[in-house]
Design an enzyme around this catalytic site. Structure first.
Site: not given
Ligand code: ZN
Ligand code: ZN
Length: 416
Positions: A184-186
């Site tokens: 999951h890439c912020i």
């Protein structure tokens, strides 16, 4: 000199902290000083701050701090996208306004595509979803077979209520299972997996190119002005320093020191001439370019190894458990395997009809380190000839069926 040192120190510190904060958890960095600093930053400092707060305010500050950090880290929010695109837009605006009249025709043609590419790939990474839904679950089952090492069939996601396809992972931030989950890439406010990972790679590449290009433009624009400036400056300084030259200092590494001083003088002059909008932006670009470039290299390594970031963590965990003697491997029954291939062709839950490789092993971890004991109908143990379990000490004994070789892995990633 002072302002140059401050800008450089500030940008370096921010870059180093960003790198440690976001990438320090990568399994490859687990046993390095970066992994240690990451734990200091995310575990030890918050723990000490909470302890201090409990003593000073009875824990009021840390409960609102926990809410804020929970929002920042565990909920979907566009703050990092706004920060990244805002900083890029502001820097590009300042830089182009100052330098456009000095740019060559080639550069004027190159600037628009190089500048807009990271925006386009951020948009694509954010909007293309790798989520598994009830509607597409059956098709996701066909992409990859279970390897019976990291992924076993019939593991039900308690939130999504379907069996997890091989290589998928449930993301609690997105609230869905993710196909070929990477992480999951912020930065793009989305999970990366099958469907948008290729755009993320393009984002890393285009950002690295933009930063390197921006730094090179700043250098090319400022170099002639710095030279002119230094020509006058050196002649003044040389005249002034002749009378007080110290012979002892002059003998030790004089040429090297002079070269370094020459570089620092040039940088200092560039900051004076270019100001924040040209030299500042150029320096920011130069010092931050290694971040996306380094991350891109890491992802190229993962593609070479036929792994996602999620799987690299799983392999690292498996290696640690092997060292503790808790991992057992069995060979899958060939009769069972051929039954599986038949059932895949019939479209069963086992999955992976499109993938050329099949697993011949089953790997399980036991809590007490003893050999595994299964019920007769246990899916994990299916196909293992009774009594054939042996302890597995090395990852080298296992095959990664998701690794088809670099070029095929690259093709798999770029086409899906
Ligand atoms: Zn799920
Ligand atoms: Zn997610």
């Amino acid at each position: 000199m002072g302002s140059l040192r401050n800008i450089a120190l500030f940008v370096l510190t921010v870059s180093a902290l960003t790198f440690i904060a976001f990438f320090g958890r990568l399994p490859a960095l687990r046993n390095t000083p970066i992994g240690f600093l990451h734990r200091v930053l995310w575990i030890h400092i918050p723990k000490s701050a909470r302890r201090l707060d409990a003593r000073l305010t009875g824990g009021r500050l840390s409960s609102s701090g926990a809410r804020l950090s929970h929002y920042l880290l565990y909920e979907k929010h566009p703050l990092v996208i706004i920060f990244f695109l805002g900083l890029t837009t502001a820097s590009a605006f300042l830089f182009i306004r100052e330098t456009w009249s000095l740019l060559s025709l080639t550069d004027r043609f190159l600037v628009p595509p190089i500048l807009t590419a990271p925006y386009a790939f951020t948009y694509l990474s954010n909007t293309r979803s790798p989520a598994i839904t009830f509607a597409n679950h059956a098709s996701h089952q066909l992409h990859y077979p279970y390897d019976y090492i990291l992924y076993h069939p019939n593991r039900i996601c308690r939130t999504c209520h379907f069996s997890k396809p091989a290589r998928s992972k449930h993301c609690s931030i997105c609230g869905t299972c993710i196909a070929r989950a990477d992480h999951h890439c912020i930065w793009v406010n989305n999970c990366l997996g099958r469907g948008n990972y290729k755009y993320f790679l393009a984002l890393l590449l285009s950002t690295a190119v933009l930063l390197a290009y921006g730094a090179s433009l700043a250098y090319r624009v400022l170099r002639p002005q710095v030279r002119d400036f230094q020509a006058g400056w050196y002649s003044r300084r040389t005249l002034a320093s002749y009378g007080s030259a110290d012979g002892a200092v002059a003998t030790f590494n004089h040429a090297a020191i002079q070269r370094i001083n020459g570089w620092l003088d040039a940088l200092s002059a560039a900051v004076m001439i270019g100001g924040l909008s040209v030299a500042g932006v150029g320096l920011l670009a130069l010092l931050t370019a290694p971040l996306p470039a380094g991350l891109l290299c890491y992802h190229i390594y993962l593609i070479w190894a036929g792994m996602t970031t999620n799987e690299s963590g799983k392999w690292a965990d498996l290696r640690d458990d092997m060292a503790d003697g808790m991992v057992w491997v069995g060979t899958r029954d060939s009769a069972e395997d051929s039954q599986e291939v038949e059932s895949i062709e019939e479209g069963s839950e086992d999955g992976g009809a499109e993938w050329p490789l099949r697993s011949t092993k089953v790997v399980v971890r036991t809590r007490d380190g003893g050999p595994p004991i299964f019920a007769v109908d246990d899916e994990t143990a299916s196909g293992v000839v009774n009594g054939s379990w042996r302890r597995c000490w090395r990852l080298g004994e296992l095959d990664n069926i998701y690794d088809l070789g670099f070029w095929d892995n690259l093709q798999e990633v770029l086409l899906h």
